[in-house]
Design an enzyme around this catalytic site. Sequence first.
Site: not given
Ligand SMILES: Cc1cc2nc3c(=O)[nH]c(=O)nc-3n(C[C@H](O)[C@H](O)[C@H](O)COP(=O)(O)OP(=O)(O)OC[C@H]3O[C@@H](n4cnc5c(N)ncnc54)[C@H](O)[C@@H]3O)c2cc1C
Length: 349
Positions: A175, A249, A345
């Site tokens: 992560r 998580s 996380e």
């Molecule tokens: C129900 C649920 C289940 C999940 N299960 C998992 C799992 O099984 N495994 C896992 O690893 N994660 C899991 N996650 C966490 C999440 O889905 C991941 O971390 C996902 O990759 C976040 O994507 P996002 O576009 O929503 O990012 P955001 O929440 O919008 O951003 C997260 C971080 O990334 C940065 N960021 C976003 N986009 C970019 C970009 N294009 N360039 C540079 N930086 C960027 C942001 O600045 C921030 O720091 C889960 C979340 C939920 C709600």
Amino acid sequence: MQQDGLEENCGMQIESGVSLKPYNTFGLPAVARTLVRVTSDADVRQVVDHPELGRAPKFVLGGGSNIILTRDMPQLVLKVEVRGMRLVQERTNAWIVEAGAGENWHDFVAWTLAQGWPGLENLALIPGTVGAAPVQNIGAYGVELKDRFESLDAVDLVTGRSVTLHESICAFGYRDSVFKHSLAGRSVITRVRFRLPRPWQPVIGYLDLERKIAETGIAAPSAQQIFDWICAIRRAKLPDPALVGNAGSFFKNPVVTPEQCRDIIGRDPEIVHYPMPDGSVKLAAGWMIDACGWKGKSVGQAAVYEKQALVLVNRGGAIGSEVMTLARAIQESVYGRFGIRLEPEPVVV
Ligand SMILES: Cc1cc2nc3c(=O)[nH]c(=O)nc-3n(C[C@H](O)[C@H](O)[C@H](O)COP(=O)(O)OP(=O)(O)OC[C@H]3O[C@@H](n4cnc5c(N)ncnc54)[C@H](O)[C@@H]3O)c2cc1C
């Protein structure tokens, strides 16, 4: 020209006073003073070259599924909406597939399968965008993004230069990646390329998947079968953010030395733990939180999910400070009992 909080500036739409509640899966209230949607590298460069926006501190927003908003955001929020999915190259030993950073991750996984390019099925149903996937090296059910990663394109937020980054620069860990350290807040990922190995090999050495194999009697599942199983397992375990606000998580599973693990087992023989290939041991944070009696407990409208103690949820109207007060109380009690400091996380903003 400014109109209803929307300003047109050299073709770039600058929105002001934007509620971020619909843009984070925890459903936390916060207002972005300024928000710009970027759909290409050129859009990001335009922001960097802009006389005022160029100098402003910036926050990059994907699908908002891994952030905890604790306050209004004075930073310029760059909402990444770069689209497009394509096959870049067909090699004898792999398909190289690319997606725009603003594509929905799960839709991209489903699309690759529909095209006949398997390999991402274990990562089905993870919320968020393709562009955020490398930031924390998303992982689930025995596969991490780094196992399928080829390269990515990003635009530097200081120089406006576009760069292509390979695995050695990205420094993927559990992560974790360079985007959480030296490149944090420094670059916008605009496209990601994946290497999907040929021939395809299923990854099924994970307890929940082994159970599915035993239940169904399907010993050699197809990629589509694994995708369907993963979706069913996740739907049964995790709250759907469309119905119950959450960020998945809330804490990372702590990784300890075998000596530390033995010490904890001496005191808590039932602790759930997984030996790692490098000799370290991963402890189940959810088990530890549950053992401290947190399931179902709440602070204001922020609560520990009844079915899975690793997930914090919004019971309706929660605010970021309630979530963080609950998180800190959990950290203290886990530290008090196990001597282990849990690390959140999601990114706390
Ligand atoms: C129900 C649920 C289940 C999940 N299960 C998992 C799992 O099984 N495994 C896992 O690893 N994660 C899991 N996650 C966490 C999440 O889905 C991941 O971390 C996902 O990759 C976040 O994507 P996002 O576009 O929503 O990012 P955001 O929440 O919008 O951003 C997260 C971080 O990334 C940065 N960021 C976003 N986009 C970019 C970009 N294009 N360039 C540079 N930086 C960027 C942001 O600045 C921030 O720091 C889960 C979340 C939920 C709600």
